[in-house]
Design a protein around this motif. Structure first.
Motif, PDB file in Angstrom:
ATOM      1  N   ALA A   1     -10.084 -35.851 -33.077  1.00 32.64           N
ATOM      2  CA  ALA A   1     -10.878 -34.795 -32.430  1.00 32.64           C
ATOM      3  C   ALA A   1     -12.045 -34.376 -33.318  1.00 32.64           C
ATOM      4  O   ALA A   1     -13.125 -34.038 -32.824  1.00 32.64           O
ATOM      5  CB  ALA A   1      -9.987 -33.598 -32.116  1.00 32.64           C
TER       6      ALA A   1
ATOM      7  N   GLY B   1      -5.738 -24.791 -33.222  1.00 30.64           N
ATOM      8  CA  GLY B   1      -4.932 -25.757 -32.476  1.00 30.64           C
ATOM      9  C   GLY B   1      -5.694 -26.488 -31.383  1.00 30.64           C
ATOM     10  O   GLY B   1      -6.599 -27.283 -31.640  1.00 30.64           O
ATOM     11  N   GLU B   2      -5.343 -26.165 -30.135  1.00 32.36           N
ATOM     12  CA  GLU B   2      -5.899 -26.910 -29.001  1.00 32.36           C
ATOM     13  C   GLU B   2      -7.410 -26.707 -28.835  1.00 32.36           C
ATOM     14  O   GLU B   2      -8.077 -27.527 -28.197  1.00 32.36           O
ATOM     15  CB  GLU B   2      -5.189 -26.511 -27.714  1.00 32.36           C
ATOM     16  CG  GLU B   2      -5.367 -25.046 -27.430  1.00 32.36           C
ATOM     17  CD  GLU B   2      -4.657 -24.589 -26.179  1.00 32.36           C
ATOM     18  OE1 GLU B   2      -4.691 -25.300 -25.190  1.00 32.36           O
ATOM     19  OE2 GLU B   2      -4.075 -23.493 -26.226  1.00 32.36           O
TER      20      GLU B   2
ATOM     21  N   LEU C   1      -8.993 -29.623 -30.121  1.00 35.12           N
ATOM     22  CA  LEU C   1      -8.841 -30.816 -29.287  1.00 35.12           C
ATOM     23  C   LEU C   1      -9.741 -30.752 -28.045  1.00 35.12           C
ATOM     24  O   LEU C   1     -10.030 -31.771 -27.425  1.00 35.12           O
ATOM     25  CB  LEU C   1      -7.378 -30.989 -28.876  1.00 35.12           C
ATOM     26  CG  LEU C   1      -6.373 -31.037 -30.046  1.00 35.12           C
ATOM     27  CD1 LEU C   1      -4.953 -31.165 -29.530  1.00 35.12           C
ATOM     28  CD2 LEU C   1      -6.677 -32.175 -30.991  1.00 35.12           C
ATOM     29  N   ALA C   2     -10.164 -29.528 -27.699  1.00 40.14           N
ATOM     30  CA  ALA C   2     -11.041 -29.360 -26.534  1.00 40.14           C
ATOM     31  C   ALA C   2     -12.513 -29.421 -26.932  1.00 40.14           C
ATOM     32  O   ALA C   2     -13.393 -29.340 -26.071  1.00 40.14           O
ATOM     33  CB  ALA C   2     -10.738 -28.034 -25.860  1.00 40.14           C
TER      34      ALA C   2
ATOM     35  N   SER D   1     -14.721 -31.683 -27.965  1.00 41.80           N
ATOM     36  CA  SER D   1     -15.610 -32.693 -27.382  1.00 41.80           C
ATOM     37  C   SER D   1     -16.033 -32.307 -25.976  1.00 41.80           C
ATOM     38  O   SER D   1     -17.197 -32.427 -25.602  1.00 41.80           O
ATOM     39  CB  SER D   1     -14.909 -34.048 -27.316  1.00 41.80           C
ATOM     40  OG  SER D   1     -15.016 -34.686 -28.540  1.00 41.80           O
TER      41      SER D   1
ATOM     42  N   LEU E   1     -14.502 -34.335 -18.680  1.00 42.72           N
ATOM     43  CA  LEU E   1     -13.763 -33.781 -19.815  1.00 42.72           C
ATOM     44  C   LEU E   1     -13.372 -32.331 -19.554  1.00 42.72           C
ATOM     45  O   LEU E   1     -12.257 -31.902 -19.871  1.00 42.72           O
ATOM     46  CB  LEU E   1     -14.600 -33.877 -21.090  1.00 42.72           C
ATOM     47  CG  LEU E   1     -15.009 -35.290 -21.521  1.00 42.72           C
ATOM     48  CD1 LEU E   1     -15.823 -35.249 -22.797  1.00 42.72           C
ATOM     49  CD2 LEU E   1     -13.783 -36.155 -21.744  1.00 42.72           C
TER      50      LEU E   1
ATOM     51  N   SER F   1     -10.326 -32.102 -17.428  1.00 48.17           N
ATOM     52  CA  SER F   1      -9.066 -32.368 -18.134  1.00 48.17           C
ATOM     53  C   SER F   1      -8.606 -31.136 -18.922  1.00 48.17           C
ATOM     54  O   SER F   1      -7.412 -30.888 -19.055  1.00 48.17           O
ATOM     55  CB  SER F   1      -9.218 -33.577 -19.051  1.00 48.17           C
ATOM     56  OG  SER F   1     -10.051 -33.266 -20.130  1.00 48.17           O
ATOM     57  N   ILE F   2      -9.560 -30.355 -19.407  1.00 54.08           N
ATOM     58  CA  ILE F   2      -9.184 -29.135 -20.144  1.00 54.08           C
ATOM     59  C   ILE F   2      -8.580 -28.121 -19.172  1.00 54.08           C
ATOM     60  O   ILE F   2      -7.595 -27.442 -19.487  1.00 54.08           O
ATOM     61  CB  ILE F   2     -10.432 -28.504 -20.829  1.00 54.08           C
ATOM     62  CG1 ILE F   2     -11.094 -29.507 -21.776  1.00 54.08           C
ATOM     63  CG2 ILE F   2     -10.053 -27.232 -21.581  1.00 54.08           C
ATOM     64  CD1 ILE F   2     -10.277 -29.929 -22.946  1.00 54.08           C
TER      65      ILE F   2
END
Lengths: 203, 254
Positions: B73, B200-201, B204-205, B207, B216, B219-220
């Motif tokens: 990420a 954390g996430e 990963l979000a 991008s 994208l 997907s989040i």
């Protein structure tokens, strides 16, 4: 081809490992793939070392940070020479071999020194964090003081119960919330990579 | 062949994949709203601040390799930081502990500088290898920080005990810091020592949020719904457990 090849490879291998999680006979190939990764990693280390040496030789040529680069190159080639010597002596990993002397009396103390710096950095970070600027900082300070009192012998009896409660209920709840988010985020990212929506590893 | 005890996990993965596909399709026709992530919004400002100070930016991903999801990420964030560094004509430094990460990062940074029209500003010496040893890496990055005095430091990836050593050193040289990791044990250190933290996430979000690409973003949104579903499942499981019905065996994979 430069982009498509790696992309197709990553999708196929990603799907293979996913299916292997559910289908036992495929797991052998999964282990082989992990072994390949290790082998590629070992070769990549050579690339890294070449980069390291080049970068410090460049420093010497330009006259930048010369003492540091000299120490690094001396340490690198010195350890390499000692290692090769010990290897041909047949006692490379003997506790009294020159290589293990370098490890025990140079590398290990240096690592311990860096690790021990953490205590001082913890103190300076705690000093900044515990300054009461708002309600959240006050709560953080109170929780930290209670947990610290619950972990030292003199006050352990009085604060042990509330310390355990702070660690096991609010602290663990927050950690689990983050972990569930991370797990879902990881699944999401894995799916994005498998579907080819996100390709962070490609140019 | 198929391990029947893992049927539950398979069903969960299939349900998640279906949810993802649904939201990705929906995102193509409908605008998706995501909450603000201050750490990501501050990326450009941090590079701008380094430009104003006439100092370089430093990007570190920790000691793990590309098989770690947080490091993967971080490559998305690296692309954005390198692009901004090229636009603002700021020096770029990236010490590495993993040679595969180094090689990938060299390509990403080179491409980012090319896309910003300034390939002349970057050299391979900007993204370099230090050591794979944890505290050797920490010492090396600290040394680079103390000598080069970066104006902005990005600690994005997976970190262990070196997290606070790096963050405090960056703080001592007056750098603005944006950290991000999925390591829950290191997050408190970053929260204390850094100006912004991707928790954390959020990392990963990154991008998706930075690119604003509908696929994208969809997907989040799917992840958010999955989280709501898990929270609901936990609530139902707790209530059923009170009445003596245990759902735990459903999740048992052994």
């Amino acid at each position: 081809m430069k982009r498509t090849g790696p992309f197709v490879l990553s999708v196929v291998i990603g799907l293979w490992i996913l299916v292997a999680f559910f289908v036992k006979p495929l797991r052998g190939a999964q282990q082989t793939l992990l072994l390949w990764y290790t082998i590629v990693g070992a070769f990549a280390l050579v690339v890294g070392l070449i980069n390291l040496i080049q970068s410090h030789l460049r420093n010497l040529q330009r006259g930048q940070n010369v003492p540091y680069s000299l120490i690094l190159l001396f340490g690198f080639f010195g350890t390499l020479a000692v290692g090769i010597y010990a290897f041909f002596q047949g006692n490379a990993f003997d506790p009294y071999s020159p290589l293990m002397w370098v490890y025990g009396y140079v590398l290990a103390p240096l690592q311990s020194t860096m690790f021990s710096l953490l205590a001082f950095f913890l103190a300076s970070a705690a000093f900044r964090a515990f300054r009461i600027r708002n309600m959240e900082a006050l709560l953080l300070l109170l929780a930290a003081v209670i947990v610290m009192l619950g972990r030292i012998p003199w006050t352990e009896h009085t604060f042990a119960g509330i310390t355990e409660w702070i660690m096991a209920i609010p602290n663990l709840a927050a950690q689990r919330g983050i972990q569930i988010g991370v797990a879902l985020g990881a699944i999401g990212m894995a799916l994005r990579i498998l579907f080819g929506l996100e390709r962070p590893y490609l140019r | 062949m198929f391990e029947a005890q893992k049927t539950g996990i398979l069903l969960v993965i299939l349900a998640l994949a279906a949810l993802f596909l649904y939201w990705i399709r929906k995102a193509r026709t409908q605008e998706i709203h995501l909450r603000r992530i201050p750490g990501l919004e501050a990326l450009d400002d941090a590079v701008g601040r380094a430009a104003e100070m006439g100092r370089p930016v430093l990007f570190a991903t920790g000691i793990l390799g590309l098989n770690n999801i947080a490091v993967l990420a971080a490559m998305g964030i690296l692309r954005r930081v390198a692009q901004k560094a090229a636009e603002y004509q700021v020096g770029f430094l990236m010490p590495n502990a993993d040679p595969i990460v180094m090689t990938t990062a060299q390509e990403i940074v080179k491409e980012a500088y090319q896309s910003a029209g300034r390939p002349d500003l970057i050299s391979e010496a900007s993204v370099f290898y230090l050591t794979s040893d944890q505290f050797g890496y920490a010492a090396g990055v600290d040394g680079v920080m103390l000598r080069e005095k970066p104006g902005a430091v990005f600690l994005q990836g997976y970190f262990y005990a070196e997290s606070l050593i790096l963050a405090e050193t960056a703080q001592s040289v007056g750098a603005i810091q944006i950290a991000g990791t999925t390591a829950t044990t290191q997050l408190p250190f970053f929260v204390v020592a850094c100006d912004y933290v991707l928790i954390g996430e959020e990392m990963l979000a990154a991008s998706a949020v930075l690119s604003r690409e509908p696929n994208l973003l969809g997907s989040i949104k799917a992840e958010d719904w999955a989280k709501a579903g898990i929270a609901l499942f936990l609530l139902v499981a707790v209530v059923l457990k009170i009445f003596g019905i245990d759902l735990a065996p459903l999740l048992n994979t052994r």
